[in-house]
Design an enzyme around this catalytic site. Structure first.
Site, mmCIF file in Angstrom:
data_model
loop_
_atom_site.group_PDB
_atom_site.id
_atom_site.type_symbol
_atom_site.label_atom_id
_atom_site.label_comp_id
_atom_site.label_asym_id
_atom_site.label_seq_id
_atom_site.Cartn_x
_atom_site.Cartn_y
_atom_site.Cartn_z
ATOM 1 N N HIS A 161 63.071 121.876 -30.814
ATOM 2 C CA HIS A 161 61.718 122.145 -31.302
ATOM 3 C C HIS A 161 60.690 121.810 -30.208
ATOM 4 O O HIS A 161 60.977 120.996 -29.330
ATOM 5 C CB HIS A 161 61.401 121.239 -32.507
ATOM 6 C CG HIS A 161 62.121 121.613 -33.759
ATOM 7 N ND1 HIS A 161 62.909 120.731 -34.461
ATOM 8 C CD2 HIS A 161 62.139 122.771 -34.472
ATOM 9 C CE1 HIS A 161 63.392 121.333 -35.540
ATOM 10 N NE2 HIS A 161 62.941 122.575 -35.570
ATOM 11 N N CYS A 248 59.838 113.896 -36.940
ATOM 12 C CA CYS A 248 60.583 114.712 -37.918
ATOM 13 C C CYS A 248 60.686 114.066 -39.292
ATOM 14 O O CYS A 248 60.900 114.750 -40.288
ATOM 15 C CB CYS A 248 62.014 114.954 -37.438
ATOM 16 S SG CYS A 248 62.172 115.270 -35.705
HETATM 17 C C1 CIR Z 1 68.057 120.143 -37.546
HETATM 18 O O1 CIR Z 1 68.825 120.602 -36.687
HETATM 19 O O2 CIR Z 1 67.297 120.866 -38.178
HETATM 20 C C2 CIR Z 1 68.079 118.662 -37.824
HETATM 21 N N1 CIR Z 1 69.392 118.159 -37.605
HETATM 22 C C3 CIR Z 1 67.087 117.941 -36.948
HETATM 23 C C4 CIR Z 1 65.670 118.296 -37.243
HETATM 24 C C5 CIR Z 1 64.714 117.626 -36.355
HETATM 25 N N2 CIR Z 1 63.375 117.930 -36.728
HETATM 26 C C6 CIR Z 1 62.361 118.001 -35.901
HETATM 27 O O3 CIR Z 1 62.532 117.921 -34.685
HETATM 28 N N3 CIR Z 1 61.161 118.231 -36.418
#
Ligand code: CIR
Length: 253
Positions: A161, A248
């Site tokens: 991201h 996150c």
């Molecule tokens: C994913 O791959 O969607 C989750 N394991 C990690 C999400 C991390 N979120 C973020 O960077 N906003």
């Protein structure tokens, strides 16, 4: 200034979350403990925290940031770009309606993960990633414009991201590593270079004048302290195993 946050407890099924890391599976009990510590840190920053229950159908549901974008002018339900997580938004929609009578929506074939959106005052940088597509970004910019805000896209190369690699910590200061160090659109900011070996800590989080920094990244900690911020170290090692960082784990507004 933020006054509130929404978080979601880790579920037992967190061990099956999506990951590109090779750090092993998260430990559920430790994840719960670390999540409590995270909530405490948000409270220390003056936030009232709403804690939602995790959802066993969605191993990654603890990462609420990806399901929405809350701005000072409007609240937008995102449309997470991986099928495995898209349904997480249903519970978040219900929670958001308690705070925002009118929600805006990103709809398919537009996809946006909240982790790809970085707020810098009235402007929003939108990372084009494997999760956020051009159509989603266009929808988001249109919604922002309607509310007197602006948005622009940023091409991503190697990170999950946008905020995996770059984070605005106010007062013109931007934490960045790798591909973000030389991006023309960020040239006007005071770029604080995070060393490659601490790249995970580029996802440190400004809240009301304090900066939350993941525990175990001493160089980043001193870089952030050196520019004058009060810091709070938070252990999020279990979430790192699923590519998740400090931002996150909450929606802040
Ligand atoms: C994913 O791959 O969607 C989750 N394991 C990690 C999400 C991390 N979120 C973020 O960077 N906003």
């Amino acid at each position: 200034m933020f006054t509130k946050a929404i978080v979601r407890k880790p579920c037992k099924n967190i061990i099956n979350g999506i990951t590109s890391a090779s750090l092993g599976k998260p430990d559920y009990q430790n994840a719960l403990k670390q999540h409590d510590g995270y909530v405490e840190a948000l409270k220390r920053c003056g936030l009232q925290v709403t804690v939602l229950n995790g959802d066993e159908n969605y191993p990654d549901s603890v990462f609420v940031e990806d399901t929405a974008l809350i701005t000072p002018k409007c609240a937008i339900l995102a449309n997470p770009g991986t099928e495995k997580r898209n349904g997480e938004k249903a519970e978040i929609e219900i929670a958001l309606k308690n705070f925002f009578p009118e929600l805006q929506y990103i709809v398919s074939p537009g996809f946006v993960d909240g982790g790809d959106v970085m707020m810098v005052g009235d402007h929003f940088y939108i990372g084009l990633s494997k999760r956020t597509n051009k159509e989603g970004a266009n929808q988001l910019v249109t919604i922002l414009k309607r509310h007197g805000l602006t948005g622009s896209t940023v091409a991503l190369k190697s990170v999950l991201h946008l905020k995996t690699g770059v984070n605005y910590i106010e007062k013109d200061n931007m934490l960045a590593f790798g591909e973000f160090l030389t991006k023309q659109e960020f040239g006007k900011f005071n770029i604080l270079e995070i060393p490659q070996e601490e790249s995970y800590a580029a996802n440190s989080l400004w809240i009301n004048g304090k900066v939350l920094v993941p525990k175990g990244f001493p160089k980043t900690l001193s870089i952030i302290k050196r520019v004058g911020y009060e810091t709070i170290e938070v252990d999020v090692s279990e979430f790192r195993k699923l590519d998740g960082g400090l931002s996150c784990l909450s929606l802040r507004f």
